[in-house]
Design a protein around this motif. Structure first.
Motif, PDB file in Angstrom:
ATOM      1  N   TRP A  44       0.835  -1.199   0.000  1.00 10.75           N
ATOM      2  CA  TRP A  44       0.000   0.000   0.000  1.00 10.75           C
ATOM      3  C   TRP A  44       0.873   1.253   0.000  1.00 10.75           C
ATOM      4  O   TRP A  44       0.683   2.172  -0.791  1.00 10.75           O
ATOM      5  N   GLN A  45       1.866   1.288   0.876  1.00 12.76           N
ATOM      6  CA  GLN A  45       2.764   2.431   0.967  1.00 12.76           C
ATOM      7  C   GLN A  45       3.659   2.551  -0.260  1.00 12.76           C
ATOM      8  O   GLN A  45       3.878   3.659  -0.770  1.00 12.76           O
ATOM      9  N   THR A  46       4.171   1.435  -0.744  1.00 12.83           N
ATOM     10  CA  THR A  46       5.052   1.444  -1.910  1.00 12.83           C
ATOM     11  C   THR A  46       4.325   1.962  -3.140  1.00 12.83           C
ATOM     12  O   THR A  46       4.876   2.751  -3.910  1.00 12.83           O
ATOM     13  N   GLU A  47       3.088   1.521  -3.338  1.00 21.42           N
ATOM     14  CA  GLU A  47       2.295   2.010  -4.467  1.00 21.42           C
ATOM     15  C   GLU A  47       2.156   3.527  -4.398  1.00 21.42           C
ATOM     16  O   GLU A  47       2.309   4.214  -5.405  1.00 21.42           O
ATOM     17  N   ALA A  48       1.852   4.042  -3.220  1.00 19.89           N
ATOM     18  CA  ALA A  48       1.667   5.486  -3.059  1.00 19.89           C
ATOM     19  C   ALA A  48       2.974   6.229  -3.320  1.00 19.89           C
ATOM     20  O   ALA A  48       2.986   7.253  -4.011  1.00 19.89           O
ATOM     21  N   LEU A  49       4.070   5.721  -2.782  1.00 25.01           N
ATOM     22  CA  LEU A  49       5.356   6.387  -2.984  1.00 25.01           C
ATOM     23  C   LEU A  49       5.775   6.368  -4.449  1.00 25.01           C
ATOM     24  O   LEU A  49       6.331   7.346  -4.955  1.00 25.01           O
ATOM     25  N   CYS A  50       5.500   5.277  -5.145  1.00 24.59           N
ATOM     26  CA  CYS A  50       5.823   5.202  -6.572  1.00 24.59           C
ATOM     27  C   CYS A  50       4.976   6.183  -7.367  1.00 24.59           C
ATOM     28  O   CYS A  50       5.476   6.864  -8.266  1.00 24.59           O
ATOM     29  N   TRP A  51       3.701   6.244  -7.053  1.00 19.87           N
ATOM     30  CA  TRP A  51       2.806   7.157  -7.759  1.00 19.87           C
ATOM     31  C   TRP A  51       3.217   8.614  -7.520  1.00 19.87           C
ATOM     32  O   TRP A  51       3.162   9.445  -8.422  1.00 19.87           O
ATOM     33  N   CYS A  52       3.626   8.920  -6.296  1.00 13.39           N
ATOM     34  CA  CYS A  52       3.969  10.290  -5.912  1.00 13.39           C
ATOM     35  C   CYS A  52       5.468  10.566  -6.005  1.00 13.39           C
ATOM     36  O   CYS A  52       5.975  11.507  -5.381  1.00 13.39           O
ATOM     37  N   ASP A  53       6.179   9.788  -6.777  1.00 11.46           N
ATOM     38  CA  ASP A  53       7.631   9.918  -6.861  1.00 11.46           C
ATOM     39  C   ASP A  53       8.097  11.327  -7.225  1.00 11.46           C
ATOM     40  O   ASP A  53       9.030  11.836  -6.606  1.00 11.46           O
ATOM     41  N   PRO A  54       7.483  11.999  -8.204  1.00 12.53           N
ATOM     42  CA  PRO A  54       7.956  13.364  -8.512  1.00 12.53           C
ATOM     43  C   PRO A  54       7.819  14.318  -7.327  1.00 12.53           C
ATOM     44  O   PRO A  54       8.722  15.130  -7.068  1.00 12.53           O
ATOM     45  N   LEU A  97      -6.585  -4.026  -1.573  1.00  8.02           N
ATOM     46  CA  LEU A  97      -5.379  -4.848  -1.444  1.00  8.02           C
ATOM     47  C   LEU A  97      -5.619  -6.037  -0.526  1.00  8.02           C
ATOM     48  O   LEU A  97      -5.119  -7.135  -0.772  1.00  8.02           O
ATOM     49  N   LYS A  98      -6.379  -5.828   0.542  1.00  4.94           N
ATOM     50  CA  LYS A  98      -6.693  -6.933   1.449  1.00  4.94           C
ATOM     51  C   LYS A  98      -7.514  -8.007   0.741  1.00  4.94           C
ATOM     52  O   LYS A  98      -7.235  -9.199   0.881  1.00  4.94           O
ATOM     53  N   ILE A  99      -8.513  -7.587  -0.037  1.00 10.36           N
ATOM     54  CA  ILE A  99      -9.348  -8.543  -0.756  1.00 10.36           C
ATOM     55  C   ILE A  99      -8.520  -9.293  -1.794  1.00 10.36           C
ATOM     56  O   ILE A  99      -8.618 -10.518  -1.931  1.00 10.36           O
ATOM     57  N   GLU A 100      -7.676  -8.562  -2.508  1.00 11.35           N
ATOM     58  CA  GLU A 100      -6.798  -9.189  -3.510  1.00 11.35           C
ATOM     59  C   GLU A 100      -5.884 -10.214  -2.855  1.00 11.35           C
ATOM     60  O   GLU A 100      -5.722 -11.333  -3.362  1.00 11.35           O
TER      61      GLU A 100
END
Length: 122
Positions: A44-54, A97-100
């Motif tokens: 969850w955190q990694t996805e957010a950090l990747c999306w907000c990388d700039p 993510l939990k359901i997946e």
């Protein structure tokens, strides 16, 4: 002794445990074992950090350039980065993510609880 009887089958030849599909009822969220909870949280955190990388990079560059004055001089970059991260780390995405994870790893589930968005936002 017959040599074929002493050979251990390779991993591809060994039978795998059958994956039993689980039924997920609406309004319920799975409760996971500790390692699975941590894995989902990190994803969850990694996805957010990747999306907000700039935005993260802009704040990092500002902080690196301004040392101890970062609190004063990088406020705008910090606010932009935090807004992006807040937008990407929603309770709804965490639930998805939990359901997946539950569908792919039913063995990690230790129980179910009612889906309460307010509880997930805490």
């Amino acid at each position: 002794m017959d040599p074929s009887m002493t050979q251990v089958p390779s991993a591809s030849e060994q039978p795998s445990a059958p994956v039993v599909p689980i039924e997920i009822s609406s309004g319920k969220v799975p409760i996971f074992r500790g390692p699975a909870r941590e894995k989902i949280r990190k994803q969850w955190q990694t996805e957010a950090l990747c999306w907000c990388d700039p935005e993260v990079k802009a704040f990092y560059d500002c902080a690196k350039a301004n040392s101890w004055k970062v609190v004063f001089l990088c406020r705008q970059e910090n606010n932009i980065m935090n807004a992006c991260l807040k937008e990407r780390t929603t309770a709804e995405r965490h639930y998805e993510l939990k359901i997946e994870h539950a569908k792919n790893n039913p063995q990690d589930i230790i129980g179910w609880e009612d889906y309460d968005v307010e509880k997930l936002r805490r």
